[in-house]
Scaffold this motif. Sequence first.
Motif, short mmCIF file in Angstrom:
data_model
loop_
_atom_site.label_atom_id
_atom_site.label_comp_id
_atom_site.label_asym_id
_atom_site.label_seq_id
_atom_site.Cartn_x
_atom_site.Cartn_y
_atom_site.Cartn_z
N ARG A 215 0.51 -2.26 10.16
CA ARG A 215 -0.73 -1.86 9.50
C ARG A 215 -1.46 -0.78 10.28
O ARG A 215 -2.48 -0.26 9.82
CB ARG A 215 -1.65 -3.07 9.31
CG ARG A 215 -2.20 -3.67 10.58
CD ARG A 215 -3.29 -4.70 10.22
NE ARG A 215 -3.61 -5.57 11.32
CZ ARG A 215 -4.47 -5.27 12.29
NH1 ARG A 215 -5.06 -4.10 12.31
NH2 ARG A 215 -4.71 -6.14 13.26
N PHE B 178 3.71 -8.44 7.55
CA PHE B 178 2.65 -7.51 7.91
C PHE B 178 2.25 -7.77 9.35
O PHE B 178 2.21 -8.93 9.78
CB PHE B 178 1.43 -7.69 7.00
CG PHE B 178 1.71 -7.47 5.56
CD1 PHE B 178 1.72 -6.19 5.03
CD2 PHE B 178 1.97 -8.54 4.72
CE1 PHE B 178 1.98 -5.99 3.68
CE2 PHE B 178 2.22 -8.33 3.37
CZ PHE B 178 2.23 -7.06 2.85
N ASP C 16 0.85 -1.19 0.00
CA ASP C 16 0.00 0.00 0.00
C ASP C 16 0.88 1.23 0.00
O ASP C 16 1.94 1.24 0.59
CB ASP C 16 -0.90 0.03 1.23
CG ASP C 16 -2.04 -0.97 1.10
OD1 ASP C 16 -2.58 -1.08 0.00
OD2 ASP C 16 -2.36 -1.62 2.10
N LYS D 126 6.01 -4.22 8.00
CA LYS D 126 5.20 -3.01 7.91
C LYS D 126 4.04 -3.09 8.89
O LYS D 126 3.27 -4.06 8.89
CB LYS D 126 4.66 -2.82 6.50
CG LYS D 126 3.77 -1.58 6.43
CD LYS D 126 3.31 -1.21 5.05
CE LYS D 126 2.55 0.11 5.13
NZ LYS D 126 2.04 0.58 3.87
#
Lengths: 135, 135
Positions: free
Chosen positions: A98, A131, A80, A96
């Motif tokens: 979220r 994630f 994203d 990453k």
Amino acid sequence: MRQSKNSTASTENSGAKSTRKTWQKEAVYNIFSAMRNHPTAEMVCDSVYRTYPTIGRATVYRILNSFVDSGKAIKVPVCDGADRFDITTYPHSHAKCRVCGNVFDIDADFDMPEVRDSCGFTVENVAVLYFGICC
Amino acid sequence: MRQSKNSTASTENSGAKSTRKTWQKEAVYNIFSAMRNHPTAEMVCDSVYRTYPTIGRATVYRILNSFVDSGKAIKVPVCDGADRFDITTYPHSHAKCRVCGNVFDIDADFDMPEVRDSCGFTVENVAVLYFGICC
DNA sequence: AACAAAATGAGATATAATATCAATAGTAAA
DNA sequence: TTTACTATTGATATTATATCTCATTTTGTT
């Protein structure tokens, strides 16, 4: 980045060599290499801007991409948002969050999937992205 | 954020958000799930358009994202270009050709990095992406 | 200094995706 | 069935990301 149909990188002009020294390249490298938060191109632009307000946005984008092309930096896929640039090029992976959106280095303490040739696909590089939540 | 304040006490779908059936959701699911080339949202739009020319672009984007939210599909990080959507959700990795731009499924015949908790980061998912050449 | 090519910078363009919001339509209750 | 409520849609605007165009500037060379 936009996907080009039949060319790999816009900066790769057949035989073109980015050899000339410019203060813009120096400025972008110095500031970008001091940022350790996997900045987007825009984040680098903002930082560079504070010290060098006359530098053009396209120039920062061009120079960052040239770093990737020449192996001085890598692009981190984050699924994203904007591309992230990473000055750390030794093999490692990324995480990453979220929630906050930040990207972190993760030491590859597992067996990093090795570059291989299978299914007729010639692998040149591999990226591992976790994630989750950091906080 | 919206709470069903006056619904009957026993709702089977506790917390479910997108409950209403629409022909748009049916159409997008049927067409998307038949595409096996990791399409971008735009590619799904184009396909849906051919059969259902009245469907809105924003609707396709919304529905695709709802598939991801509900676990019916995943987003594949590809570093360049638009997000890719994948109807195949079992653990596997992906390869992207830097020449043709296509994305392929790769069986995880290596040890897939397992979801772990380290460095204070709670991992929920992991994506492995190979870069290289397919042809 | 003069020249040619590389590089820059301002703005235009292309691409990707979400936000806004009035109108529509799905669902349950009356 | 009709009514009421509101989730959902779709046209459009807006934001975000990134590259392209090309006149101008700068670099390295002669």
